[in-house]
Design a protein around this motif. Sequence first.
Motif: not given
Length: 187
Positions: A7-33
């Motif tokens: 259920i948590v890993n379901s892409s049908s989540s109303t919380h946009g889990s695919d978008a949040q996973e993509e956001r997380l990967h971008k943040l991990i790779k982002a330059k640090e301030k």
Amino acid sequence: MEKLVKIVNSSSSTHGSDAQEERLHKLIKAKEKTAKIHVYVQDALGGSNPTVWEVARSVQTKNSPTNFGQVRVVDDLVTSGADRNSEKLGRAQGLISFSDLCESALTMNMTFYFNGGEHKGSSICIGGRNPINNKDRELPIIGGSGVFLMARGYSISNTFSFDPVTNYGVLEYTFYVAYPDHREDIC
């Protein structure tokens, strides 16, 4: 348990889990301030409008020289200067417990929420052991939100002043924080 994971890993989540996973990967790779943030906390332990309240104690607390077992909630004003009338930057909110049998030390779980100033809408979370009678008390930054999403680092705190008559203290905090660059094109 397996069903919960599905259920948590379901892409049908109303919380946009695919978008949040993509956001997380971008943040991990982002330059640090990095930033150094210096604030004061107005700690009203008594008086007509206290901002620190006891919510629990153990049977041992009343006989303990260190208040062992006492738990308090905090909602202190955060300001830019030591004077309580200086620029209001936000609130320091959380839970503190007296957790050492031998010396006055707190275990803290605090969120510094900025509702004014340069970091408005962001927060820095700290947690750990705070030996309150020591100078230059170091606590880890364990996260944050807004600009400080995925923050890490440490804070140094000191008791700037304390008036035992009014039971009012001013605490000084300096945050040394590292966080991903949150430009719009990254997120």
